[in-house]
Write a protein that holds these residues in place. Structure first.
Motif, PDB file in Angstrom:
ATOM      1  N   THR A   8       0.845  -1.167  -0.073  1.00  0.00           N
ATOM      2  CA  THR A   8      -0.077   0.059  -0.007  1.00  0.00           C
ATOM      3  C   THR A   8       0.718   1.313   0.086  1.00  0.00           C
ATOM      4  OG1 THR A   8      -1.718  -1.111   1.057  1.00  0.00           O
ATOM      5  CG2 THR A   8      -1.966   1.155   1.242  1.00  0.00           C
ATOM      6  N   ASP A  12       0.980   4.214  -2.957  1.00  0.00           N
ATOM      7  CA  ASP A  12       0.456   5.395  -2.809  1.00  0.00           C
ATOM      8  C   ASP A  12       1.827   6.472  -3.181  1.00  0.00           C
ATOM      9  OD1 ASP A  12      -1.521   4.758  -1.637  1.00  0.00           O
ATOM     10  OD2 ASP A  12      -1.295   4.828   0.300  1.00  0.00           O
ATOM     11  N   TRP A  13       2.939   5.952  -2.663  1.00  0.00           N
ATOM     12  CA  TRP A  13       4.284   6.647  -2.957  1.00  0.00           C
ATOM     13  C   TRP A  13       4.344   6.821  -4.658  1.00  0.00           C
ATOM     14  CZ3 TRP A  13       8.530   5.724  -6.007  1.00  0.00           C
ATOM     15  CH2 TRP A  13       9.676   6.652  -5.888  1.00  0.00           C
ATOM     16  N   ASP A  16       1.605   9.284  -5.674  1.00  0.00           N
ATOM     17  CA  ASP A  16       1.577  10.621  -5.102  1.00  0.00           C
ATOM     18  C   ASP A  16       3.051  11.205  -5.214  1.00  0.00           C
ATOM     19  OD1 ASP A  16      -1.022  10.344  -4.459  1.00  0.00           O
ATOM     20  OD2 ASP A  16      -0.674   9.582  -2.442  1.00  0.00           O
ATOM     21  N   TYR A  22      -2.672   8.019 -10.389  1.00  0.00           N
ATOM     22  CA  TYR A  22      -3.490   6.678 -10.037  1.00  0.00           C
ATOM     23  C   TYR A  22      -3.288   5.994 -11.243  1.00  0.00           C
ATOM     24  CZ  TYR A  22      -4.989   9.087  -6.110  1.00  0.00           C
ATOM     25  OH  TYR A  22      -5.119   9.846  -4.772  1.00  0.00           O
ATOM     26  N   ALA A  63      -3.701  -0.848  -4.281  1.00  0.00           N
ATOM     27  CA  ALA A  63      -3.861   0.347  -3.594  1.00  0.00           C
ATOM     28  C   ALA A  63      -4.109   1.479  -4.438  1.00  0.00           C
ATOM     29  CB  ALA A  63      -2.358   0.409  -2.910  1.00  0.00           C
ATOM     30  N   ASP A  67      -7.500   3.601  -4.787  1.00  0.00           N
ATOM     31  CA  ASP A  67      -7.401   4.961  -4.604  1.00  0.00           C
ATOM     32  C   ASP A  67      -7.996   5.557  -5.736  1.00  0.00           C
ATOM     33  OD1 ASP A  67      -6.363   4.700  -2.212  1.00  0.00           O
ATOM     34  OD2 ASP A  67      -4.242   5.347  -2.763  1.00  0.00           O
ATOM     35  N   LYS A  71     -11.086   8.256  -4.781  1.00  0.00           N
ATOM     36  CA  LYS A  71     -10.430   9.560  -4.395  1.00  0.00           C
ATOM     37  C   LYS A  71     -11.456  10.551  -5.344  1.00  0.00           C
ATOM     38  CE  LYS A  71      -7.173   8.577  -1.629  1.00  0.00           C
ATOM     39  NZ  LYS A  71      -7.408   8.680  -0.060  1.00  0.00           N
TER      40      LYS A  71
END
Length: 109
Positions: A8, A12-13, A16, A22, A63, A67, A71
């Protein structure tokens, strides 16, 4: 729990901090899964190693896709509710099970 957390965090890293977003993260980890699948049929790499490589790559892919589904649009997501996102994933899993049926392994004598 350890692999889930790291997967996860990597997803995310990638989306973002690394700036892929995404869709870019999903394409990256999806491409990695495709390469693993190609290696399964075109190389002599141990199937056990390839299984675990695919197992690891699915964590950040999940993940990023999760998202992307829930999101807000302003953050690059689809702004689906958790129920809608779950329904989308359920349909995708059912489609994969239907279109890619499993069969028993062949015994070698």
């Amino acid at each position: 729990m350890f692999s889930q957390t790291l997967g996860t965090a990597l997803g995310d890293w990638t989306a973002d901090t690394a700036g892929l977003g995404y869709k870019g993260g999903a394409l990256l980890f999806g491409a990695m899964l495709v390469l693993i699948a190609i290696a399964r049929y075109r190389t002599r790499i141990s199937h056990t190693i390839l299984f675990w490589a695919a197992f690891i790559v699915t964590r950040p892919l999940g993940a990023v896709v999760g998202d992307f589904l829930d999101k807000p649009r302003s953050a690059g997501g689809l702004a689906l509710s958790r129920y809608s996102a779950s329904a989308v994933l359920l349909v995708l899993v059912a489609a994969f099970i239907y279109f890619f049926p499993q069969r028993a392994a062949q015994r070698r004598h």
